[in-house]
Design an enzyme around this catalytic site. Structure first.
Site, PDB file in Angstrom:
ATOM      1  N   HIS A 224       1.290  -1.605  -0.335  1.00  0.00           N
ATOM      2  CA  HIS A 224       0.043  -0.316  -0.203  1.00  0.00           C
ATOM      3  C   HIS A 224       0.851   1.240   0.557  1.00  0.00           C
ATOM      4  CE1 HIS A 224       0.726   0.765   4.278  1.00  0.00           C
ATOM      5  NE2 HIS A 224       0.338  -0.741   4.166  1.00  0.00           N
ATOM      6  N   ASP A 225       0.198   2.464  -0.741  1.00  0.00           N
ATOM      7  CA  ASP A 225       0.888   3.574  -0.571  1.00  0.00           C
ATOM      8  C   ASP A 225       2.295   3.756  -1.290  1.00  0.00           C
ATOM      9  OD1 ASP A 225      -1.315   4.961   0.777  1.00  0.00           O
ATOM     10  OD2 ASP A 225      -0.484   3.288   2.492  1.00  0.00           O
TER      11      ASP A 225
ATOM     12  N   GLY B  99       5.025  -1.063   2.472  1.00  0.00           N
ATOM     13  CA  GLY B  99       4.227   0.134   2.331  1.00  0.00           C
ATOM     14  C   GLY B  99       5.048   1.539   2.785  1.00  0.00           C
TER      15      GLY B  99
END
Length: 261
Positions: free
Chosen positions: A123-124, A141
Site C-alpha cells: 500500500h501507498d 508500505g
C-alpha cells in the site's frame, strides 16, 4: 475501434470500464470500480478489484491479484486507489495493493516496468518507470522507487524507504534505509552499498565523464571516512559541475529515513 475479447468464463462486474482491444482470459475477475485501458491483456485467473485504474498496453500474464485491500490493520474500508500506467508487464502471482486512507490513499506504478513472478507492491508505494522487480522481490508500505531501478530476486525494502534512480539491489538484500541514486547494494556487505551501478549507467547512455563524476561523489560519500555533514559539503562543490551529483545531493537532502551507509 476494435472490440474487447472476453473469455466466457471471465466475470466482469457491472460498472467496469474496458478500453478498445482489451483481452480478458479464462476465469479472470474484474470488479465494478475498475478501468482498463486500450490494448491491455488480463491473463487467466487474474483478479482486478477496485478502485483501480490501469493504462494502455499492459500485460498481466496470469494469477495476478491487482487492486486488493491494503494489508494494514488500520485500514477500515475507506476508498483508496491503485493507479497503473502503460506498457507494464506483470508476471504470475504478483500482488499489487491499493493505498490506505491515512497514507495518501494511492498506490502508483508508472510505465514500462517488468514485475516478475511473486513480486509484491504494498500500500501507498510509488514506483517510477523502467524498473525491473525480479522474482519474489517485495516492497513494504510507503516505499518510493525511482526510475530505472533493478531489484534482484528475494530483495526486500522496509516501509518508508526510498530507492534512488538507477540503483541496483542484489539478490536477497534487505533494505532498511534510503538507497542513493546510481548505487549498488549487495548482501555480502551486510546489505550495504558496494559501488556505483556503472554497467547499468553505460547501458542507458551515460558517458565516461558523467560516470566519473558519479564515482567521485560515491567515494566522497562512502569511502572517504567523512561524517555525513562533511561529505554533503563536498558534494555541494562537486554538484556545481555535475547535474547527476546535484540529483544525488537532492535525494540525500530530501530523506526522512536514515541514508543507507
Amino acid at each position: 475501434m476494435s472490440a474487447s475479447v472476453i473469455h466466457p468464463s471471465a466475470v466482469i462486474e457491472s460498472g467496469a470500464k474496458l478500453g478498445a482491444n482489451v483481452r480478458i482470459g479464462a476465469f479472470a475477475y474484474v470488479g465494478h470500480d475498475v478501468e482498463i485501458g486500450d490494448g491491455t491483456v488480463l491473463g487467466p485467473h487474474c483478479s482486478v478489484t477496485g478502485p483501480t485504474r490501469i493504462g494502455r498496453d499492459n500485460h498481466f500474464v496470469g494469477h495476478a491479484a491487482v487492486g486488493g485491500d491494503p494489508q494494514d490493520k488500520k485500514f477500515k474500508g475507506e476508498r483508496t486507489e491503485l493507479i497503473i500506467g502503460d506498457r507494464n508487464s506483470v508476471r504470475e502471482f504478483v500482488t499489487l495493493n491499493r493505498g490506505t486512507g491515512d497514507g495518501g490513499g494511492v498506490t502508483r506504478i508508472g510505465n514500462d516496468n517488468l514485475l516478475l513472478a511473486y513480486t509484491h507492491v504494498a500500500h501507498d508505494c510509488d514506483v517510477g518507470n523502467h524498473c525491473v522487480f525480479s522474482n519474489n522481490s517485495t516492497l513494504a508500505g510507503h516505499v518510493i522507487v525511482e526510475d530505472w531501478v533493478i531489484m534482484s530476486g528475494f530483495a526486500g525494502v522496509h516501509q518508508f524507504c526510498r530507492i534512488g534512480a538507477h540503483a541496483f539491489l542484489g539478490m536477497g538484500v534487505l533494505i532498511s534505509g534510503d538507497v542513493p541514486p546510481f548505487t549498488m547494494v549487495a548482501t555480502e556487505t551486510g546489505g550495504r552499498p558496494r559501488g556505483v551501478n556503472s554497467e547499468g549507467l553505460k547501458r542507458r547512455g551515460f558517458d565516461s565523464e558523467r560516470i566519473s563524476a558519479i564515482k567521485r561523489a560515491y567515494r566522497t560519500l562512502y569511502m572517504a571516512g567523512l561524517p555525513l555533514a562533511e561529505a554533503k559539503q563536498q558534494l555541494v562543490e562537486q554538484a556545481k559541475d555535475s547535474d547527476d551529483v546535484r540529483a544525488l545531493l537532492d535525494f540525500i537532502e530530501a530523506g526522512q529515513r536514515p541514508l543507507l551507509r
